[in-house]
Design an enzyme around this catalytic site. Sequence first.
Site, mmCIF file in Angstrom:
data_model
loop_
_atom_site.group_PDB
_atom_site.id
_atom_site.type_symbol
_atom_site.label_atom_id
_atom_site.label_comp_id
_atom_site.label_asym_id
_atom_site.label_seq_id
_atom_site.Cartn_x
_atom_site.Cartn_y
_atom_site.Cartn_z
ATOM 1 N N GLY A 17 0.841 -1.211 0.000
ATOM 2 C CA GLY A 17 0.000 0.000 0.000
ATOM 3 C C GLY A 17 0.864 1.244 0.000
ATOM 4 C CB ALA A 18 4.288 1.678 -1.169
ATOM 5 C CB SER A 20 -2.362 5.933 -0.976
ATOM 6 O OG SER A 20 -3.325 6.691 -0.282
ATOM 7 C CB SER A 146 -6.280 0.375 13.549
ATOM 8 O OG SER A 146 -7.262 1.292 13.977
ATOM 9 C CE1 TYR A 171 -9.458 -0.619 9.177
ATOM 10 C CE2 TYR A 171 -9.854 0.327 11.347
ATOM 11 C CZ TYR A 171 -9.071 0.212 10.217
ATOM 12 O OH TYR A 171 -7.893 0.925 10.114
HETATM 13 N N1 LIG Z 1 -5.633 6.743 8.488
HETATM 14 C C1 LIG Z 1 -5.810 6.396 9.758
HETATM 15 O O1 LIG Z 1 -6.262 7.205 10.612
HETATM 16 C C2 LIG Z 1 -5.460 5.011 10.218
HETATM 17 C C3 LIG Z 1 -5.660 4.692 11.566
HETATM 18 C C4 LIG Z 1 -5.334 3.428 12.013
HETATM 19 C C5 LIG Z 1 -4.811 2.498 11.123
HETATM 20 N N2 LIG Z 1 -4.636 2.823 9.810
HETATM 21 C C6 LIG Z 1 -4.081 1.804 8.922
HETATM 22 O O2 LIG Z 1 -2.992 2.356 8.201
HETATM 23 C C7 LIG Z 1 -2.790 1.609 6.995
HETATM 24 C C8 LIG Z 1 -2.584 2.562 5.823
HETATM 25 O O3 LIG Z 1 -3.809 3.226 5.578
HETATM 26 P P1 LIG Z 1 -3.909 4.771 5.154
HETATM 27 O O4 LIG Z 1 -4.637 5.447 6.244
HETATM 28 O O5 LIG Z 1 -2.590 5.260 4.718
HETATM 29 O O6 LIG Z 1 -4.954 4.672 3.928
HETATM 30 P P2 LIG Z 1 -4.804 4.885 2.356
HETATM 31 O O7 LIG Z 1 -4.267 6.241 2.051
HETATM 32 O O8 LIG Z 1 -6.121 4.532 1.775
HETATM 33 O O9 LIG Z 1 -3.726 3.798 1.957
HETATM 34 C C9 LIG Z 1 -4.078 2.429 1.960
HETATM 35 C C10 LIG Z 1 -3.188 1.712 0.968
HETATM 36 O O10 LIG Z 1 -3.581 0.318 0.955
HETATM 37 C C11 LIG Z 1 -3.789 -0.047 -0.410
HETATM 38 N N3 LIG Z 1 -4.745 -1.125 -0.583
HETATM 39 C C12 LIG Z 1 -6.025 -1.170 -0.172
HETATM 40 N N4 LIG Z 1 -6.592 -2.297 -0.610
HETATM 41 C C13 LIG Z 1 -5.653 -2.969 -1.326
HETATM 42 C C14 LIG Z 1 -5.636 -4.179 -2.046
HETATM 43 N N5 LIG Z 1 -6.722 -4.954 -2.164
HETATM 44 N N6 LIG Z 1 -4.492 -4.554 -2.651
HETATM 45 C C15 LIG Z 1 -3.387 -3.786 -2.575
HETATM 46 N N7 LIG Z 1 -3.344 -2.626 -1.918
HETATM 47 C C16 LIG Z 1 -4.471 -2.225 -1.313
HETATM 48 C C17 LIG Z 1 -4.308 1.221 -1.055
HETATM 49 O O11 LIG Z 1 -4.224 1.125 -2.468
HETATM 50 P P3 LIG Z 1 -5.194 2.026 -3.410
HETATM 51 O O12 LIG Z 1 -4.637 3.412 -3.365
HETATM 52 O O13 LIG Z 1 -5.087 1.355 -4.723
HETATM 53 O O14 LIG Z 1 -6.563 1.955 -2.811
HETATM 54 C C18 LIG Z 1 -3.372 2.235 -0.458
HETATM 55 O O15 LIG Z 1 -2.132 2.218 -1.117
HETATM 56 C C19 LIG Z 1 -4.020 0.705 6.875
HETATM 57 O O16 LIG Z 1 -3.693 -0.600 7.283
HETATM 58 C C20 LIG Z 1 -5.021 1.320 7.840
HETATM 59 O O17 LIG Z 1 -5.951 0.380 8.319
HETATM 60 C C21 LIG Z 1 -4.956 4.067 9.341
#
Ligand SMILES: NC(=O)c1ccc[n+]([C@@H]2O[C@H](COP(=O)([O-])OP(=O)(O)OC[C@H]3O[C@@H](n4cnc5c(N)ncnc54)[C@H](OP(=O)(O)O)[C@@H]3O)[C@@H](O)[C@H]2O)c1
Length: 286
Positions: A17-18, A20, A146, A171
């Site tokens: 997920g690199a 975004s 999370s 989730y």
């Molecule tokens: N943001 C928060 O407040 C928060 C809080 C707690 C935990 N987290 C965790 O942090 C991690 C990163 O999330 P983020 O907040 O940075 O969100 P994000 O900007 O949506 O990034 C998520 C990444 O995961 C990729 N992804 C999703 N589904 C996928 C699939 N089926 N195959 C391959 N890649 C996939 C996305 O690809 P696409 O761009 O193609 O969709 C994106 O690159 C996640 O595990 C999330 O649960 C986030």
Amino acid sequence: MQTVNSSMQGKICMVTGANSGIGKATALALAQMGATVVMVCRDRARGEEARSEITTKSKNTAVDLLQADLSSQQSIRQLVENFQQHSIHLHVLINNAGATFSGRRETVDGLEMMFAVNYLAPFLLTHLLLDVLKASAPARIVNVSSGAQALGSIHLDDLQAEKHYSSMRAYGQSKLAIVLFTYELARRLQGTGVTANCLDPGFVATNIGQRGASLPVRLLLKLIWSFGTSPEKGAQTSIYLASSPEVEGVTGQYFAKSIPRRSASISYDESLQRHLWEQSAKLVNV
Ligand SMILES: NC(=O)c1ccc[n+]([C@@H]2O[C@H](COP(=O)([O-])OP(=O)(O)OC[C@H]3O[C@@H](n4cnc5c(N)ncnc54)[C@H](OP(=O)(O)O)[C@@H]3O)[C@@H](O)[C@H]2O)c1
């Protein structure tokens, strides 16, 4: 090649997920430290765009892109085959990719989408890369969980949320499951030189929940995320666990703000860890 500092020179780091949010900020920081970074992205065009930004900003050209849809077990297996064609070492695996959905969805393997992407994909990817990680020791596995793990429960009789579905329930389960997995994995890896830790990145303004969501949901999320911290700040604990000498040899812990914290009480239940491991192994055929 010019980099800001070279503390990760010679290290190969895979970040899922690199393209975004937290994953992109993590990949950039590791590239800036001189690591060879393998970006795993679902969409090649979005991945290329992020890769180009990372190489420009870090002045590190050792940034590779591998495409995989982590909701598909076949795609994960293909990813590992592709990786092993050009590398026999892996020093850091960051299972970062994650997603949320408001309605229940199934993967091509017939599994509930959040359970599959947020938990089973790291479980399978880690298993398939374990020999490479052990051969590269000291090596580190970093699993992004999370704060929602604290609200989660593991429904061993309904892991796929077929009987009852809510987005928060699914989730929370997936993010608690990755904590249980990390603890069991750390125990199984004792003595191998490979560590496994997990983390809460905090409340971070990213694209999570937006892809495929309706316009009103996207607008609402944008409003909510405007109160969140930046992806660069949200990536700090991942970067710390991947690269800091302070955590060399530290394993089986849950971190927030780069500090070890207690996770949900249930996550320390070793019998539950084993049960979940066994059921997961069957679901991904390892
Ligand atoms: N943001 C928060 O407040 C928060 C809080 C707690 C935990 N987290 C965790 O942090 C991690 C990163 O999330 P983020 O907040 O940075 O969100 P994000 O900007 O949506 O990034 C998520 C990444 O995961 C990729 N992804 C999703 N589904 C996928 C699939 N089926 N195959 C391959 N890649 C996939 C996305 O690809 P696409 O761009 O193609 O969709 C994106 O690159 C996640 O595990 C999330 O649960 C986030």
